[in-house]
Every structure is written in C-alpha cells, then in structure tokens.
Design an enzyme around this catalytic site. Structure first.
Site, PDB file in Angstrom:
ATOM      1  N   GLY A  31       0.839  -1.199   0.000  1.00  0.00           N
ATOM      2  CA  GLY A  31       0.000   0.000   0.000  1.00  0.00           C
ATOM      3  C   GLY A  31       0.870   1.244   0.000  1.00  0.00           C
ATOM      4  O   GLY A  31       2.095   1.166   0.135  1.00  0.00           O
ATOM      5  N   LEU A  32       0.237   2.378  -0.146  1.00  0.00           N
ATOM      6  CA  LEU A  32       0.948   3.653  -0.164  1.00  0.00           C
ATOM      7  C   LEU A  32       1.681   3.909   1.153  1.00  0.00           C
ATOM      8  O   LEU A  32       1.335   3.341   2.197  1.00  0.00           O
ATOM      9  CB  LEU A  32      -0.036   4.803  -0.401  1.00  0.00           C
ATOM     10  CG  LEU A  32      -0.713   4.876  -1.768  1.00  0.00           C
ATOM     11  CD1 LEU A  32      -1.795   5.953  -1.744  1.00  0.00           C
ATOM     12  CD2 LEU A  32       0.304   5.168  -2.860  1.00  0.00           C
ATOM     13  N   SER A  33       2.667   4.783   1.098  1.00  0.00           N
ATOM     14  CA  SER A  33       3.294   5.282   2.320  1.00  0.00           C
ATOM     15  C   SER A  33       2.201   5.912   3.178  1.00  0.00           C
ATOM     16  O   SER A  33       1.314   6.606   2.664  1.00  0.00           O
ATOM     17  CB  SER A  33       4.356   6.324   1.962  1.00  0.00           C
ATOM     18  OG  SER A  33       4.963   6.838   3.122  1.00  0.00           O
ATOM     19  N   ALA A  34       2.232   5.651   4.474  1.00  0.00           N
ATOM     20  CA  ALA A  34       1.258   6.169   5.447  1.00  0.00           C
ATOM     21  C   ALA A  34      -0.115   5.526   5.332  1.00  0.00           C
ATOM     22  O   ALA A  34      -1.088   6.025   5.885  1.00  0.00           O
ATOM     23  CB  ALA A  34       1.133   7.691   5.375  1.00  0.00           C
ATOM     24  N   SER A  35      -0.203   4.389   4.631  1.00  0.00           N
ATOM     25  CA  SER A  35      -1.485   3.677   4.559  1.00  0.00           C
ATOM     26  C   SER A  35      -1.757   2.891   5.839  1.00  0.00           C
ATOM     27  O   SER A  35      -2.896   2.522   6.113  1.00  0.00           O
ATOM     28  CB  SER A  35      -1.509   2.731   3.357  1.00  0.00           C
ATOM     29  OG  SER A  35      -0.516   1.727   3.484  1.00  0.00           O
ATOM     30  N   LYS A  37       0.514   0.160   6.777  1.00  0.00           N
ATOM     31  CA  LYS A  37       1.093  -1.185   6.619  1.00  0.00           C
ATOM     32  C   LYS A  37       1.911  -1.610   7.836  1.00  0.00           C
ATOM     33  O   LYS A  37       1.692  -2.686   8.388  1.00  0.00           O
ATOM     34  CB  LYS A  37       2.011  -1.246   5.384  1.00  0.00           C
ATOM     35  CG  LYS A  37       1.345  -0.995   4.069  1.00  0.00           C
ATOM     36  CD  LYS A  37       2.336  -1.038   2.927  1.00  0.00           C
ATOM     37  CE  LYS A  37       3.498  -0.087   3.052  1.00  0.00           C
ATOM     38  NZ  LYS A  37       3.125   1.347   3.132  1.00  0.00           N
ATOM     39  N   SER A  38       2.860  -0.777   8.225  1.00  0.00           N
ATOM     40  CA  SER A  38       3.748  -1.149   9.334  1.00  0.00           C
ATOM     41  C   SER A  38       2.993  -1.259  10.649  1.00  0.00           C
ATOM     42  O   SER A  38       3.262  -2.159  11.453  1.00  0.00           O
ATOM     43  CB  SER A  38       4.891  -0.134   9.468  1.00  0.00           C
ATOM     44  OG  SER A  38       5.734  -0.192   8.343  1.00  0.00           O
ATOM     45  N   SER A 105       5.966  -1.818  -2.141  1.00  0.00           N
ATOM     46  CA  SER A 105       5.986  -2.746  -3.284  1.00  0.00           C
ATOM     47  C   SER A 105       4.999  -2.286  -4.367  1.00  0.00           C
ATOM     48  O   SER A 105       3.976  -2.931  -4.592  1.00  0.00           O
ATOM     49  CB  SER A 105       5.721  -4.189  -2.843  1.00  0.00           C
ATOM     50  OG  SER A 105       4.635  -4.330  -1.978  1.00  0.00           O
TER      51      SER A 105
END
Length: 198
Positions: A31-35, A37-38, A105
């Site tokens: 997914g996008l940065s800041a979505s 994920k982490s 990714s």
C-alpha cells in the site's frame, strides 16, 4: 551468477511443520506510504506471538538499515529491494514461521514474482492491500514525505511522482481509514485461521 554451488537439503517442509506444529506462510502487506502497513504488521505480529505462534515482521524501513542499505529508490533498486525480500520471506515461510512483510511494493510484476516464488516452493502467499485514499495518506504523512514530494525535494515518490499499481486480486483488502488497527490485524488473523495456516 554463481555456478559452483550445491543445495544442501536437510529437513523437508513437512518434517519441520510436524516438529514445529505450525505452517509457514508470507503475509504480504502492500500500500501507499502512510497507509498503515507497518502499524498493522506490528499489531498482527504481536497478536500471533501472543497466541504462541512463530511470526516475524520484515519492514520496509528496517530492512534498509541492513540487508538493503545499498539500495536507493530508483525503479531498478525498488525491484531489487522486493526481489530480496521475496527470497527472505520465502525462507522464513519455509522455516514454518509466519513472515509478515510491510513494503510499498508498488509494482504488480514484483508482487507477482514474490507470489510465484512461494507457489513454486509450495508455500502460501497472502497479499493484503492496505488501502487509503491518497488524500488520507497525505494528511497522515508522519514522516513528512508527501510534503517533500509535493515540493520536489523527493523525486520518484510513490503516489505522487511515481506509480502505485494497486492489487486487483489481493486475498484481503483493508481500508485503514474505515477500520481500526486492531480490527485489521484481527481480519488477517481470522483469514489465517480460515485458510488453516494456524
């Protein structure tokens, strides 16, 4: 490419699975940065470990401190970043660990190669699209990256000046602007149960 190498086999996957009483797989969060994920990956790892399962999180930023510290953010370097992570996550899955990857990714082809690599090894690959509208990701922007990308400071930033190719057939599609982190982790956990991974 090295030619003077030999694969040294030991225990089979089934033997490890029986000894460890657990299946391995890769849960691939994209997914996008800041979505989120982490954040979701951390919550899922904690949940699995609390349940007595073996799990390990491979995070995009963390990996670039070590294994991939020689890579930048060009398309070629991003491809190599994901190639390496595909191989590492496959090794974890083969060890009967639940490997949780959280990487932007952005390219379908790279994610498909990761899936194929697991398929060829007889290992389960679960793609999770961690989705938010771009404007929500920009509002979150915890690292200030979108702001820098809009100002032209960061070149080739995914979602702004570089493409993000959203999954079309991900096993799970999570909207982190509509569900809490705990709900998202629980959805993945229940999916793993349904698929008899755990």
């Amino acid at each position: 490419m090295a030619t003077n190498i030999t694969w040294h086999a030991n225990l089979s996957y089934d033997e490890r699975k029986d000894l460890r009483k657990q299946h391995g797989c890769t849960v691939w969060l994209t997914g996008l940065s800041a979505s989120g994920k982490s954040t979701v990956a951390c919550a899922l790892e904690q949940l699995l470990l609390q349940k007595g399962l073996s799990a390990y999180r491979l995070d995009g930023d963390n990996i670039r401190f070590g294994l991939n510290k020689d890579l930048g953010f060009s398309e070629a370097d991003r491809n190599e970043n994901i190639r390496r992570i595909s191989e590492v996550s496959k090794l974890f899955a083969d060890s009967c660990t639940i490997s949780i990857t959280s990487f932007i990714s952005p390219y379908k082809a790279d994610r498909n190669r990761a899936r194929q690599l697991h398929k060829e090894a007889g290992l389960k690959f679960i793609e999770v699209f961690v989705d938010v509208p771009l404007e929500v990701a920009e509002q979150r922007d915890p690292k200030g990256l979108y702001k820098k990308a809009r100002e032209g400071v960061i070149k080739e930033f995914t979602g702004i000046s570089a493409p993000y190719e959203a999954p079309e057939n991900a096993e799970l599609h999570l909207r982190t602007d509509l569900k809490s982190v705990e709900e998202c982790a629980s959805i993945i956990y229940e999916y793993l149960r349904t698929e008899k991974v755990i």
